[in-house]
Design a protein around this motif. Structure first.
Motif, mmCIF file in Angstrom:
data_model
loop_
_atom_site.group_PDB
_atom_site.id
_atom_site.type_symbol
_atom_site.label_atom_id
_atom_site.label_comp_id
_atom_site.label_asym_id
_atom_site.label_seq_id
_atom_site.Cartn_x
_atom_site.Cartn_y
_atom_site.Cartn_z
ATOM 1 N N ARG A 128 0.881 -1.168 0.000
ATOM 2 C CA ARG A 128 0.000 0.000 0.000
ATOM 3 C C ARG A 128 0.913 1.210 0.000
ATOM 4 O O ARG A 128 2.067 1.123 0.437
ATOM 5 N N TYR A 129 0.425 2.328 -0.461
ATOM 6 C CA TYR A 129 1.318 3.482 -0.514
ATOM 7 C C TYR A 129 1.726 3.929 0.874
ATOM 8 O O TYR A 129 0.912 4.271 1.717
ATOM 9 N N ASP A 141 3.161 2.094 3.256
ATOM 10 C CA ASP A 141 3.148 1.175 4.393
ATOM 11 C C ASP A 141 4.526 0.524 4.565
ATOM 12 O O ASP A 141 4.771 -0.152 5.559
ATOM 13 N N SER A 144 -5.410 3.178 -2.864
ATOM 14 C CA SER A 144 -4.050 3.192 -3.402
ATOM 15 C C SER A 144 -4.044 2.694 -4.842
ATOM 16 O O SER A 144 -4.046 1.485 -5.095
ATOM 17 N N SER A 204 -5.363 -2.257 -3.349
ATOM 18 C CA SER A 204 -5.916 -0.969 -3.777
ATOM 19 C C SER A 204 -6.879 -0.383 -2.749
ATOM 20 O O SER A 204 -6.893 0.828 -2.519
ATOM 21 N N THR A 213 -7.398 0.384 0.657
ATOM 22 C CA THR A 213 -6.617 0.489 1.896
ATOM 23 C C THR A 213 -7.369 1.300 2.949
ATOM 24 O O THR A 213 -6.771 1.934 3.809
ATOM 25 N N TRP A 219 -6.742 0.385 6.702
ATOM 26 C CA TRP A 219 -5.443 0.882 7.170
ATOM 27 C C TRP A 219 -5.507 2.387 7.439
ATOM 28 O O TRP A 219 -5.037 2.875 8.473
#
Length: 580
Positions: A95-96, A98, A135, A141, A143, A146
């Motif tokens: 994920r972007y 993480d 993401s 995608s 996320t 999170w």
């Protein structure tokens, strides 16, 4: 009297309106974007760029896998290109931001990163300051769970306010919240433990903002209070750079300096000077010139950045994106001016495997890659000079896109497809890099045709250029020179240069004095095995070192064609040469 009173009230109203407008402009545009007082908190000392970051970078942005990364890197090394750094751009994580390696793209990250480290290859990873709920093109995608976890714990600015950016939708990590930073640094430790050497800090922090009745406002609430866009940007670049240094004393961040031709937008740059060891201007296209992008835009932004105090600045060679095919002449000319800059970064979209391109591109760009690498001792010395309060590495002359590279090299980049190019040579005595047998007196403006393997770079007569020569491509030396410091000397009067050694061993001051037919060279400071490469019109009668004559053929040689005296010295006591 009534008319005068009415006029007075109108003037008062206009004045009040002007004041109100000024306040709005100040608090909406100037303070949150430029800072207060105007950029004073950012015009500080530049850091010393680690020497590895001055060598050649390589990357691509079409595949982003371990297989293709290694194929590209190995291909460059097999074709004898110098590569020191591999940049891995997004998407490499699950994920972007993480910081969990996507093991479909990089199945064995421990081995991948470990092998690169063993080979002496530095690794820089892309990141931003965003925690995404969505993401785009990442392994995961959706996320949102999170993101909600980070929001619920107060780790994000503006109570989790989200913005749309080029990698999806998300909020901003709060650099003023200690608990958020403990969480964030814990995530990053996964890749720090793999031995990374730097971050590519992409510019998402410029989007830091909130909304008022649908109108974007360049402020947002953080743990420490209301924060402007400019202050958040400074936190992002400074905090990530400083934390990286705690993990690796040779850590570097690649950040944007000025990458907009619009005067108002980030007028003094994106990253603060004290958190700018390496900067790039992007994203440009594979073209000469169009309305917004191309080689001219890159040159404009690089020189504008240098004017504002950024020391090491460059761009993606041949442009980051554009048409599928990169024109050969664009690729070559871009690589040539990059060879004479602080950052030589070959990468982006399009075919980057030089052996799959034309033979002309492969041979010319390989030569300029080595030339840039050979210049690292010169570049690094000027980086140290800049850090200590001296001038930036690149110094625009404000004639076309011409600039000085340090004190002794003048560069006039070719930025159009024509072979004929006009050079505005500044005052002084100059020698063309590709034919240094003649002196050109400046100031002088002239137009000349430059073959694709030639470039308008000129050496100041009297220059002392410390170099690290390791190949024969550039015509200066060959592979037998790679364990020596090469001092490329053009005697003219009295000149001094202090070499700051890239191996961090200290400094050596080199003095050259020409007195008639006699040349004296003195070395003081750290002793290094070295090669003196001295321009001389005639073969000398004698060369002495510390009062002892050196034998011709053993201690020194003279090449009448190149007009070069070459003295190779492994050890010495005093470092006092006399050539007569």
């Amino acid at each position: 009297m009534k008319k005068r009173g009415c006029l007075f009230r109108i003037v008062q109203g206009v004045a009040a309106l002007v004041v109100l407008l000024g306040v709005v402009v100040y608090f909406y545009f100037i303070l949150p974007i430029w800072g207060f007082p105007f950029m004073a908190q950012r015009k500080t000392q530049t850091p010393i760029t680690p020497p590895w970051a001055l060598e050649c970078w390589l990357w691509e942005d079409d595949y982003n896998t371990d297989v293709y990364t290694l194929e590209l890197l190995n291909g460059y090394l097999e074709h004898d290109f110098p590569v020191r750094t591999v940049l891995i751009d997004s998407p490499w994580s699950m994920r972007y931001n993480d910081f969990v390696i996507d093991e479909k793209k990089f199945p064995n990250p421990d081995k991948f990163f470990g092998d690169l480290e063993k080979r002496g290859i530095r690794v820089v990873l892309w990141m931003t300051c965003n925690v995404n709920s969505d993401s785009d093109d990442a392994a995961i995608s959706d996320t949102s769970a999170w993101y909600e976890e980070a929001k619920s714990k107060g780790y994000l600015t503006g109570n989790g306010a989200q913005v749309s950016w080029w990698k999806g939708y998300g909020g901003f990590i709060d650099y003023t919240n200690p608990e958020a930073m403990t969480w964030w640094r814990g995530l990053q430790q996964r890749v720090f433990d793999l031995g990374i050497d730097g971050w590519k800090l992409d510019g998402a922090a410029t989007l830091f903002r909130s909304s008022l009745f649908g109108i974007p406002v360049p402020y947002m609430r953080t743990k420490s209070g209301i924060m402007s866009t400019r202050t958040y940007m400074d936190h992002y670049y400074r905090d990530e750079y400083q934390h990286g240094l705690t993990q690796n004393p040779e850590f570097a961040t690649l950040s944007r300096s000025i990458d907009s031709p619009v005067p108002f937008v980030h007028r003094w740059g994106t990253s603060p000077l004290d958190a700018s060891p390496v900067n790039w201007v992007g994203d440009n296209k594979h073209t000469w010139k169009d309305e917004k992008f191309g080689i001219e835009r890159a040159l404009y932004c690089i020189l504008r950045s240098a004017d504002q105090g950024y020391c090491v600045v460059g761009s993606d060679i041949a442009g980051y994106h554009g048409t599928k095919e990169i024109p050969a002449d664009v690729y070559i000319r871009w690589a040539q001016f990059s060879a004479f800059s602080g950052l030589f970064m070959n990468g982006g979209h399009g075919e980057r495997a030089m052996w799959k391109r034309s033979k002309e591109e492969l041979e010319i760009i390989r030569t300029y890659s080595w030339l840039h690498t050979e210049l690292v001792p010169y570049l690094y010395s000027h980086v140290v000079f800049c850090h200590n309060g001296g001038k930036t590495l690149m110094r625009p002359t404000h004639q076309d896109y011409d600039y000085m590279l340090g004190d002794d090299i003048f560069v006039s980049p070719i930025h159009a497809p024509e072979a004929r190019h006009t050079v505005h040579l500044p005052k002084g005595r100059w020698r063309w890099w590709f034919d240094d047998s003649k002196v050109i007196e400046g100031p002088k403006t002239f137009t000349q045709e430059f073959r694709m393997d030639q470039f308008p770079a000129y050496i100041r007569d009297g220059a002392i250029l410390p170099m690290k020569v390791a190949r024969a491509y550039t015509g200066i030396g060959d592979k037998d020179w790679e364990n020596y410091l090469t001092l490329n000397v053009y005697p003219n009067g009295r000149n001094v240069f202090t070499v700051h050694h890239p191996d961090k061993s200290g400094e050596t001051t080199v003095s050259v004095v020409q007195e008639g037919s006699k040349v004296r060279v003195a070395l003081e400071g750290v002793k290094k095995p070295h090669i003196l490469r001295v321009f001389m019109e005639k073969k000398p009668k004698q060369v002495t070192l510390d009062g002892t004559a050196l034998a011709e053929g053993d201690g020194w040689t003279y090449d009448a064609t190149e007009k070069r005296l070459v003295v190779r010295t492994d050890t010495y006591v005093g470092g006092q040469y006399v050539i007569e």
